[in-house]
Design an enzyme around this catalytic site. Structure first.
Site, PDB file in Angstrom:
ATOM      1  N   PRO A   1       0.556  -1.051  -0.394  1.00 39.61           N
ATOM      2  CA  PRO A   1      -0.242   0.472  -0.353  1.00 39.61           C
ATOM      3  C   PRO A   1       0.269   1.638   0.001  1.00 39.61           C
ATOM      4  O   PRO A   1       1.759   1.457   0.628  1.00 39.61           O
ATOM      5  CB  PRO A   1      -0.422  -0.205   1.501  1.00 39.61           C
ATOM      6  CG  PRO A   1       0.591  -1.151   1.649  1.00 39.61           C
ATOM      7  CD  PRO A   1       0.943  -2.098   1.146  1.00 39.61           C
ATOM      8  N   CYS A   2       0.440   1.814  -0.705  1.00 33.24           N
ATOM      9  CA  CYS A   2       1.165   3.052  -0.772  1.00 33.24           C
ATOM     10  C   CYS A   2      -0.200   4.373   0.008  1.00 33.24           C
ATOM     11  O   CYS A   2      -0.184   5.024  -1.543  1.00 33.24           O
ATOM     12  CB  CYS A   2       1.834   4.035  -2.129  1.00 33.24           C
ATOM     13  SG  CYS A   2       3.234   2.098  -2.003  1.00 33.24           S
ATOM     14  N   GLN A   3      -0.305   4.580   1.242  1.00 37.26           N
ATOM     15  CA  GLN A   3      -0.835   5.741   1.132  1.00 37.26           C
ATOM     16  C   GLN A   3      -0.570   6.874   1.170  1.00 37.26           C
ATOM     17  O   GLN A   3      -1.970   7.898   1.249  1.00 37.26           O
ATOM     18  CB  GLN A   3      -2.249   5.187   2.167  1.00 37.26           C
ATOM     19  CG  GLN A   3      -2.656   4.080   2.389  1.00 37.26           C
ATOM     20  CD  GLN A   3      -2.259   3.584   3.475  1.00 37.26           C
ATOM     21  OE1 GLN A   3      -1.339   3.258   4.857  1.00 37.26           O
ATOM     22  NE2 GLN A   3      -3.518   2.512   4.093  1.00 37.26           N
TER      23      GLN A   3
END
Ligand code: SAH
Length: 862
Positions: free
Chosen positions: A470-472
């Site tokens: 995830p690259c929030q």
């Protein structure tokens, strides 16, 4: 714990005080973490949620305006914005003596070698005559020599190979330069290397490209030696080769799909006997044979990506098995385990998993391979276990049954799960390794058994790693993004962890999935980092963007997929679309060179799938539907519906093959998020027609500039609860210009992107002709999950798992590609795209020969 736990001969002991404390804590955590009861739609969206949704819609609107339909391959712009402008700016006048030497190449020979050069319409610079050699300041240069080429003032000189010498029809002298790229001149770009990231590139390593430019002859500065080094050469032979040169190259680079790849012509057929290089073996099945390969799914969610990959690989005749999966969401893990009972599913943080893998390798060395690491601190004493009388706080360990590193409420150390002699499994507890110093024998038994069953992979055990870290910190939904140093943002660190795990396990193949923002945010920094890291680890790599709808779904959903392949392997391609799609906003025009699409192929594509075709067979249900399992009560009405209802066996899903499942043929998870009374009352008043939304409610009218306002002629309507029929947040959402609040989908539409929430407050998610939001199953259909795939957890968690997933048909198409590459199919090796076989889509797969793939080895299931 009673004192009856007396010492038994040969058993180990531990101090209890701590253990009891640990157990208590664990149980409390489990209760706290249970979000049951949070299963009804909230009254109103909270402020932050609204703001994020609003920002997202604005971005969508912007992109929609910018987007002009499907991409065309004629746009020749770099895939990811590069710091080097092309054509490269060379210094126009070297001002030194330069001339061609020797006889011109005979006209017929030159015409044959460079036909376009003599056709005025196609050549940028038209030639009069070609030569084999030139002299520049006393040095003779020949075709295929490697040279420094003068760059613009203040820039580092370029590297190139002389491909042509010719005199132009303008009487000027030219050479054609085929470029070499230093890493920082590719998509990797200087920003990655300048910021002192965690990896480096060999300063001698460059990449040969097919890019060529015609340049004034006097820009050649000097000769250099660039040698080709086979990427599979051992380090000694490589070092020997490097003595003789200034630079070397082992791969090519191409802007299209940011491809770093083996060079087939110079490397020969790399794929001579790939089977022998796999850790998986080939299984002879009589007429058909299937290769076996192991898969680790990182950030697995409920397993969309790995499930699709395995289904697709099976179609290509490769039995890919998801042997290991990791996710820190316990419900996602439960779903994965339920659907893939033989997978070792670990509910922990990926970072902890990596530490655990390294510790596990040390334990295996010690207890299986009898190698002791002198530098490791070993809290376990090897001496004979003490059978003396038990101390006051000591109990007998019956068996060690699990291992983990750290975790919630725990210290950063290895923990073992212990079964206590004389106590039932309720009393099992996680003990830090320091508490088990007398238990070396028990631990040894556990490690030996765990090694046999491969509960955790060691370097070399994993053939394929897939995952969507995830690259929030970059997501369009996230307002607080740090574009100055994206990798410092804690929310983007998982990209580093993902690559750290790749570096440690060194699989043959890597497939990383991510949102398109990864190539848009901060000039594509994170995508560049990912490519750079893979290339520095000697992987071949390429990056492409695929639209889920193009693979037969009523959903747009564009995602980025990054392949990595060791140089011993064939680099997989991207499967071209099988279906037309309704193009939506969100196409980053500057990256159109890496969109997996070919407009010339359009006429052969199947029609785009529409919402009705995906869900029309599902039975009518109410706003509250408490049953997780129900009957279909009807037959499929479209090819898609027939396909999505196939059994595990017919889908070639071998993850469940030993079990007879009582749920077969039943409809699962056909449950909508239950709307609260007020929202239900609102939804009941939204007409059942295309395009209906809160604007259709009484008292709302559309004013200037498509903005909503309250109709002054109509008194505001209130619900029984006293709340207004039309909530204020709907009126003010996106400055009153949005059509999303309480929007109904229609049967002939496609959805932009299935998301993780099901609230109707600011997104179009109402069923076309029922007063409810789409059910979990309906969302799962839009994502292409087979109907047999069941989700676990509270309903909001189920929506999250479905919404987070990689659409199955996309993963399946990529799995087919992986399978082909895995088998060593090198057809069209220089191509990044390929056409899927006709039999690939929906029911076509029934036509695939029945590959009788062997059953997986049994595994320890916790
Ligand atoms: N590829 C999956 C979807 C993954 S979504 C599929 O196709 O189904 C990303 C997942 O990463 C989420 O399930 C989330 O729970 C998990 N996650 C986020 N941070 C994590 C971390 N630090 N360690 C492990 N899992 C993490």
């Amino acid at each position: 714990m009673a004192s009856s736990a007396n010492a038994t001969a040969g058993s180990a002991k531990k101090k209890t005080t701590k253990a009891k404390a640990t157990r208590k804590k664990l149980r409390t955590c489990a209760k706290e973490g249970d979000p049951d009861g949070d299963d009804i739609c909230a009254d109103e969206p909270d402020e932050e949620e609204l703001a994020l949704a609003e920002e997202n819609e604005l971005a969508e609107q912007e992109e929609e305006q910018a987007a002009v339909g499907p991409p065309t391959r004629t746009r020749r712009r770099p895939v990811i914005r590069r710091r080097v402008a092309k054509p490269r700016r060379v210094q126009g006048s070297g001002n030194h003596d330069h001339e061609f030497v020797g006889e011109p190449i005979p006209q017929d020979e030159a015409l044959k070698a460079w036909p376009t050069r003599y056709q005025s319409s196609r050549a940028k610079v038209k030639a009069r005559t070609h030569y084999r050699q030139a002299k520049i300041e006393d040095t003779i240069y020949s075709l295929n020599d490697d040279v420094y080429v003068k760059a613009a003032e203040g820039k580092t000189d370029f590297l190139g190979r002389i491909a042509e010498f010719f005199e132009g029809t303008d009487s000027r002298r030219y050479f054609t330069c085929r470029w070499f790229y230093r890493p920082e001149e590719t998509v990797i770009s200087t920003m990655i290397l300048e910021k002192g990231t965690d990896h480096k590139h060999d300063p001698m390593r460059v990449f040969l490209s097919e890019d060529k430019d015609d340049i004034s002859l006097d820009c050649i500065l000097s000769k250099i030696k660039i040698v080709y080094v086979d990427p599979n050469l051992n380090s000694r032979s490589k070092a020997e080769k490097l003595v003789e040169c200034q630079f070397y190259y082992d791969m090519s680079y191409s802007e299209a799909f940011s491809t770093f790849a083996n060079i087939p012509s110079e490397n020969g057929p790399i794929i001579s006997d790939t089977a022998s290089k796999f850790s998986g073996d080939t299984v002879d099945l009589g007429e058909t044979s299937a290769k076996k390969a192991t898969l680790l799914d990182l950030y697995s969610g409920c397993g969309g990506l790995s499930t699709g990959l395995c289904l697709g690989a099976a179609l290509a005749g490769v039995k890919l098995e998801t042997r290991w999966a990791v996710d820190f969401n316990e419900f996602a893990c439960k779903s994965l385990k339920y659907n893939h009972p033989d997978t070792q599913v670990r509910n922990e943080k990926a970072g902890d998993y990596l530490v655990l893998l390294k510790e596990w390798a040390v334990l295996c060395d010690k207890y299986v391979h009898n190698v002791v690491h002198s530098d490791s601190v070993d809290p376990l004493e090897d001496e004979e276990e003490d059978d003396g009388p038990l101390g006051e706080d000591e109990y007998v360990v019956d068996k060690v049954i699990g291992i983990c590193y750290g975790g919630t409420g725990k210290e950063n150390t290895i923990y073992f799960k212990v079964q206590w002699e004389g106590y039932d499994s309720d009393e099992d507890s996680w003990e830090p390794v320091g508490n088990l110093s007398d238990c070396a024998l028990k631990i040894k038994e556990f490690v030996q058994e765990g090694h046999r069953l491969k509960i955790l992979p060691l370097p070399g055990d994993v053939d394929v790693i897939c995952g969507g870290p995830p690259c929030q910190g970059i997501s369009g939904f996230n307002r607080f993004r740090d574009s100055n140093n994206p990798l410092q943002d804690e929310k983007n660190r998982q990209l580093i962890t993902f690559m750290d795990i790749v570096e440690y396990l060194k699989p043959n193949y890597v497939l990383m999935e991510n949102v398109v923002d990864i190539v848009k945010f901060a000039e594509g920094y994170l995508a560049s980092y990912a490519l750079s890291r893979l290339v520095s680890l000697d992987y071949q790599a390429r990056l492409g963007m695929m639209v889920a709808g193009c693979y037969g779904l009523p959903q747009f959903r564009m995602r980025v997929f990054l392949w990595g392949a060791l140089p011993t392997m064939v680099l997989p391609k991207y499967p071209l679309p099988t279906h037309k799609v309704v193009w939506r906003g969100g196409i980053p025009i500057s990256f159109s060179q890496s969109i997996v699409y070919d407009e010339t192929q359009e006429s052969t594509l199947k029609e785009a799938l529409l919402l009705g075709e995906a869900i029309s067979d599902l039975p009518e249900i109410g706003n509250h539907q408490p049953n997780e399992i129900m009957e279909y009560g009807g037959n499929p009405r479209s090819d898609f519906q027939q396909y999505i209802k196939l059994s595990r066996k017919d889908m070639l899903d071998y993850s469940y093959e030993h079990k007879v499942c009582s749920e077969d043929g039943k409809l699962l998870d056909h449950q909508p998020l239950q709307l609260n009374k007020d929202d239900l009352a609102r939804v009941q008043q939204i007409p059942k027609k295309k395009g209906a939304n809160f604007r259709c409610l009484r008292g709302v009218r559309v004013g200037e500039g498509n903005k909503v306002e309250f109709d002054p002629e109509i008194e505001r309507v209130y619900l029984d609860s006293g709340k207004p029929l039309v909530p204020d947040y709907a009126m003010s959402f996106v400055g009153g210009k949005s059509k999303k609040p309480f929007g109904r989908l229609w049967k002939d539409e496609t959805v932009a992107t299935v998301v993780t929430r099901a609230e109707p407050h600011n997104q179009i998610i109402l069923h076309p002709d029922q007063d409810r939001v789409l059910s979990v199953r309906e969302n799962a259909r839009l994502q292409g999950f087979p109907d047999y795939y069941r989700m676990w957890g509270p309903i909001k968690q189920k929506y999250i798992q479905v919404g987070n997933a990689v659409a199955i048909p996309v993963a399946r198409a990529l799995g087919y590609s992986l399978g082909q590459a895995y088998k060593g199919n090198s057809e069209g090796l220089d191509q990044a795209l390929f056409v899927l076989p006709n039999s690939f889509t929906s029911l076509g797969q029934a036509a695939v020969p029945d590959v009788n793939i062997p059953s997986p080895v049994g595994e320890l299931v916790e």
